[in-house]
Design a protein around this motif. Structure first.
Motif, mmCIF file in Angstrom:
data_model
loop_
_atom_site.group_PDB
_atom_site.id
_atom_site.type_symbol
_atom_site.label_atom_id
_atom_site.label_comp_id
_atom_site.label_asym_id
_atom_site.label_seq_id
_atom_site.Cartn_x
_atom_site.Cartn_y
_atom_site.Cartn_z
ATOM 1 N N LEU A 177 12.384 5.066 -3.332
ATOM 2 C CA LEU A 177 11.396 5.030 -1.832
ATOM 3 C C LEU A 177 10.323 4.225 -2.721
ATOM 4 O O LEU A 177 9.721 2.879 -1.509
ATOM 5 N N ASN A 178 10.280 4.009 -3.665
ATOM 6 C CA ASN A 178 8.451 3.230 -4.282
ATOM 7 C C ASN A 178 9.612 1.030 -4.040
ATOM 8 O O ASN A 178 9.102 0.896 -3.680
ATOM 9 N N LEU B 3 1.131 -1.664 0.240
ATOM 10 C CA LEU B 3 0.306 -0.159 -0.148
ATOM 11 C C LEU B 3 1.393 0.891 -0.110
ATOM 12 O O LEU B 3 0.369 2.624 -0.926
ATOM 13 N N ALA B 4 1.749 1.250 0.901
ATOM 14 C CA ALA B 4 2.996 2.329 0.910
ATOM 15 C C ALA B 4 3.388 2.901 -0.520
ATOM 16 O O ALA B 4 3.562 3.654 -1.281
ATOM 17 N N SER B 5 4.052 1.659 -1.466
ATOM 18 C CA SER B 5 4.476 1.543 -2.975
ATOM 19 C C SER B 5 3.471 2.410 -3.413
ATOM 20 O O SER B 5 4.007 3.505 -4.361
ATOM 21 N N PHE C 283 0.206 6.283 -16.841
ATOM 22 C CA PHE C 283 0.943 4.621 -17.788
ATOM 23 C C PHE C 283 2.044 4.187 -15.638
ATOM 24 O O PHE C 283 1.385 3.286 -15.574
ATOM 25 N N ILE C 284 2.006 5.480 -14.949
ATOM 26 C CA ILE C 284 3.200 5.399 -13.990
ATOM 27 C C ILE C 284 1.632 5.122 -13.150
ATOM 28 O O ILE C 284 1.758 3.871 -11.867
ATOM 29 N N ILE C 285 1.049 5.870 -13.189
ATOM 30 C CA ILE C 285 -0.381 5.264 -11.579
ATOM 31 C C ILE C 285 -1.076 4.276 -12.156
ATOM 32 O O ILE C 285 -0.827 2.792 -11.188
ATOM 33 N N VAL C 286 -1.484 3.980 -13.620
ATOM 34 C CA VAL C 286 -1.911 2.367 -13.754
ATOM 35 C C VAL C 286 -1.042 1.266 -13.770
ATOM 36 O O VAL C 286 -1.576 0.289 -12.717
ATOM 37 N N CYS C 287 0.354 1.411 -13.461
ATOM 38 C CA CYS C 287 0.825 0.632 -13.267
ATOM 39 C C CYS C 287 0.991 -0.193 -11.392
ATOM 40 O O CYS C 287 1.728 -1.200 -11.114
ATOM 41 N N GLY C 288 0.101 0.899 -10.579
ATOM 42 C CA GLY C 288 0.785 0.717 -9.334
ATOM 43 C C GLY C 288 -0.127 0.121 -9.172
ATOM 44 O O GLY C 288 -0.736 0.547 -7.714
ATOM 45 N N ILE D 16 7.421 -2.014 -2.065
ATOM 46 C CA ILE D 16 8.226 -2.645 -2.993
ATOM 47 C C ILE D 16 8.602 -4.359 -2.471
ATOM 48 O O ILE D 16 7.993 -5.425 -3.025
ATOM 49 N N SER D 17 9.695 -3.662 -2.579
ATOM 50 C CA SER D 17 10.839 -5.570 -1.627
ATOM 51 C C SER D 17 9.957 -5.607 -0.728
ATOM 52 O O SER D 17 10.245 -6.797 -0.720
#
Length: 503
Positions: A144-145, A120-122, A216-221, A149-150
Motif C-alpha cells: 500500500l505504501n 500524506l497517505a503513504s 527507523f521505518i517511521i523516520v524514513c517516512g 508513494i508512486s
C-alpha cells in the motif's frame, strides 16, 4: 481587386507571407513562456527545487530503507532469503500497480492534486507498518505504501519542470536531483543513529517488542509528511492550468511567483497563449458507465505515447529505465547484507583473505542453525554504515560535478549516470498533456525492473554471486549505448531563449 480585410488576413496567413507589422505580437496577448520569463528566477524557484528534491528523497527512504531493516528484523518477522526478496520488491509492485492511474490523474486533474494526498497517505501507511506483527502484514502495508508513494515520485518531475523555462529547467532538475542525492546520503547515517541502539519496548496488546528498526521505518517516512504539508502552500502548475483552459488561475499563480521572487505587488499579464506542447486537456464524463469512460479516457491519454512521433523515445526511455532500476535497486537492496557479511568475516577472521562472493556463500550457508532456528542479528556492523555512506557521498558528488558541466556536455551524456536525470530528460521529450503519463509509464517499467532485480539478485547471490556482477556491468554499458539514440527534444528548436536577468 481588393479583398475584404478579414479575407485578406486569412489569405496572407495561409500563404505564409506576413508583413513586418504583423510579425509583432499584439500587446493583448503573449506566449506562456514569455509570461513565465517575466516572473524571474528567485526564492520561489529555489523553494520548489528543494521541495521536489525532498519528495524524491522520501521515495528513496521509503523504498530503500528496507535494505537496512532486513538483516536485523529477520528473526522478528521470520525473513528467509526468499521473503527478503519479496519485502524488497513489494513497494515497487505497489508503484507499478498505481503508476498508470496517477499519471492519468496528474494529466487530467492536476499535478498538485495528485502529489499532496498520495504523499500524506503513504506516511499514514508507513506509521502502521512500524507496528506490523508478522511478515505478511508488513508485506501488505509496504504494498500500500508503494501504491500511494508512486503518485509523487513521477508527477513531481512534470510539476517542477513546468515552473521553469527551457534555459533554467535543466539546472532546476539537477538541483532537485542533488537534493535527492543528499537525502540518499543521510539514509545510512539515520540508520546508524536509529537501528544500532539497545532499547526495546514490549507491546503485549500487539504481541510484539518495539525495537529500533521499527522506529527507523517511521523516520524514513517523516520527509513525506513534511512535503505533503508544505504542498498546501504551493500552487498548481500554471502551465497545466493554462492547458486546462483556466487562464485566470494560471495568471494568479504567475503573479504569486512574481511577488515572491521580486517582492513587488503585482505582475500585469495580458491574454496568455498556450505553447505548442500545451494542447487543451479534455475530459468527457458523459457516458452511462463511469468506469468505461474512465478506462477509455486513460487509454486515450496513453496511446499517443506509442504513436510514430513519440514511439522511439518511449521505447528507449522505458527500456533504459527497466535495466537501470533492475541493476541499481536490485544490487542496492542487498548491499547492506553483502557489506555486513564481509564485515562480520573480517571481525571473526582477522588477517584472513577471501573473495567477496565466497564470504556471501558462507554467510548464506550458516544462516540456519542445526535445530532449524535462524541466526539473529540485532545490530549491523559499523563498517556497513560507513561503506553505505561512502557510496552515497560519491553519488551526491557526481550530481554536484554534473551540475557544473550540464550546459556544456548536454543531457545525453548525463543520462548514463543517474535515474533522476533520465526522468528530467523525459520531461523535455513530451508535451504538457502527456508529460506526467510518460513519466509514470517509464517509471512503471523501471519499477518492474526493480521487482525483477531484487529477486534476481537474491536468487543469484547464494549460488552464482559472480554472475550477478557480470550481468550488471554488461547491462549498464548497453544502457549507455542505447541512450545515444534518444532524440534531443520534441520542442520547437527555432525559438530563441530570452536573456532576462534575475530580480
Amino acid at each position: 481587386m481588393v479583398l475584404p480585410v478579414s479575407v485578406q488576413e486569412v489569405s496572407v496567413q495561409e500563404s505564409g507571407v506576413v508583413d513586418n507589422d504583423k510579425k509583432k505580437r499584439p500587446d493583448e496577448s503573449i506566449p506562456y513562456s514569455e509570461a513565465l520569463e517575466r516572473t524571474k528566477f528567485g526564492r520561489f524557484n529555489y523553494y520548489i527545487i528543494i521541495l521536489s528534491g525532498l519528495v524524491l528523497s522520501n521515495v528513496l527512504l521509503e523504498t530503500s530503507g528496507v535494505a537496512f531493516i532486513m538483516p536485523v528484523a529477520q528473526c522478528d518477522l521470520g525473513l528467509t532469503n526468499f521473503r527478503k526478496g519479496l519485502l524488497s520488491a513489494i513497494g515497487y509492485v505497489g508503484m507499478i500497480l498505481s503508476s498508470h492511474l496517477w499519471g492519468f490523474l496528474a494529466d487530467t486533474k492536476g499535478r498538485r492534486r495528485v502529489i499532496r494526498p498520495t504523499i500524506l497517505a503513504s506516511f499514514v501507511v508507513t506509521l502502521f507498518s512500524s507496528f506490523a506483527t508478522n511478515f505478511w502484514l508488513i508485506l501488505i502495508l509496504r504494498l500500500l505504501n508503494g501504491f500511494f508513494i508512486s503518485g509523487g515520485s513521477a508527477t513531481i518531475y512534470a510539476y517542477l519542470g513546468e515552473f521553469h523555462m527551457d534555459r533554467t529547467r535543466s539546472r532546476a532538475m539537477m538541483g532537485s536531483a542533488f537534493i535527492f542525492a543528499l537525502g540518499a546520503m543521510c539514509m545510512p547515517f539515520l540508520a546508524f543513529i536509529v537501528i544500532n541502539q539497545d532499547w526495546s519496548f514490549p507491546l503485549p496488546f500487539l504481541g510484539i517488542i518495539y525495537k529500533p528498526w521499527r522506529l527507523f521505518i517511521i523516520v524514513c517516512g517523516i520527509t513525506g509528511l513534511f512535503c505533503g504539508l508544505s504542498l498546501y502552500y504551493l500552487p498548481e502548475s500554471p502551465k497545466y492550468l493554462l492547458s486546462a483552459k483556466r487562464e485566470e488561475e494560471a495568471k494568479q499563480v504567475l503573479q504569486k511567483i512574481y511577488r515572491i521572487n521580486c517582492g513587488k505587488d503585482e505582475l500585469k499579464l495580458p491574454h496568455l497563449l498556450p505553447e505548442d506542447d500545451c494542447a487543451e486537456i479534455k475530459i468527457a464524463m458523459k457516458s452511462d458507465s463511469l468506469l468505461k469512460t474512465f478506462l477509455n479516457t486513460m487509454w486515450n491519454q496513453t496511446i499517443p505515447l506509442f504513436h510514430k512521433k513519440y514511439l522511439r523515445s518511449t521505447l528507449i526511455v522505458c527500456t533504459t529505465q527497466f535495466w537501470i532500476y533492475l541493476i541499481v535497486n536490485g544490487l542496492y537492496m542487498w548491499f547492506p547484507h553483502i557489506i555486513n557479511s564481509m564485515s562480520e568475516f573480517m571481525n571473526t577472521h582477522p588477517g584472513e583473505n577471501k573473495l567477496l562472493c565466497q564470504i556471501v556463500y558462507d554467510k548464506d550457508e550458516f544462516l540456519y542453525h542445526n535445530d532449524g532456528s535462524m541466526e539473529c542479528t540485532n545490530k549491523l556492523e559499523d563498517t556497513t554504515f560507513m561503506y553505505s555512506l561512502l557510496m552515497e557521498i560519491l553519488y551526491a558528488s557526481s550530481f554536484a560535478f554534473l551540475g557544473l558541466i550540464i550546459n556544456r556536455i548536454g543531457k545525453i551524456t548525463i543520462l548514463c549516470v543517474a535515474i533522476n536525470v533520465l526522468g528530467a530528460a523525459t520531461v523535455e521529450l513530451y508535451p504538457t498533456q502527456l508529460r506526467a503519463m510518460a513519466m509514470c509509464i517509464s517509471l512503471m517499467m523501471g519499477r518492474v525492473g526493480s521487482v525483477v532485480g531484487t529477486n534476481f539478485v537474491g536468487a543469484l547471490l547464494s549460488s552464482y554471486c559472480e554472475l550477478t556482477f557480470y550481468i550488471s556491468c554488461f547491462a549498464m554499458i548497453s544502457c549507455a549505448f542505447l541512450i545515444l539514440f534518444l532524440p534531443k527534444s520534441i520542442k520547437d528548436k527555432t525559438g530563441k531563449e530570452s536573456n532576462s536577468n534575475d530580480c
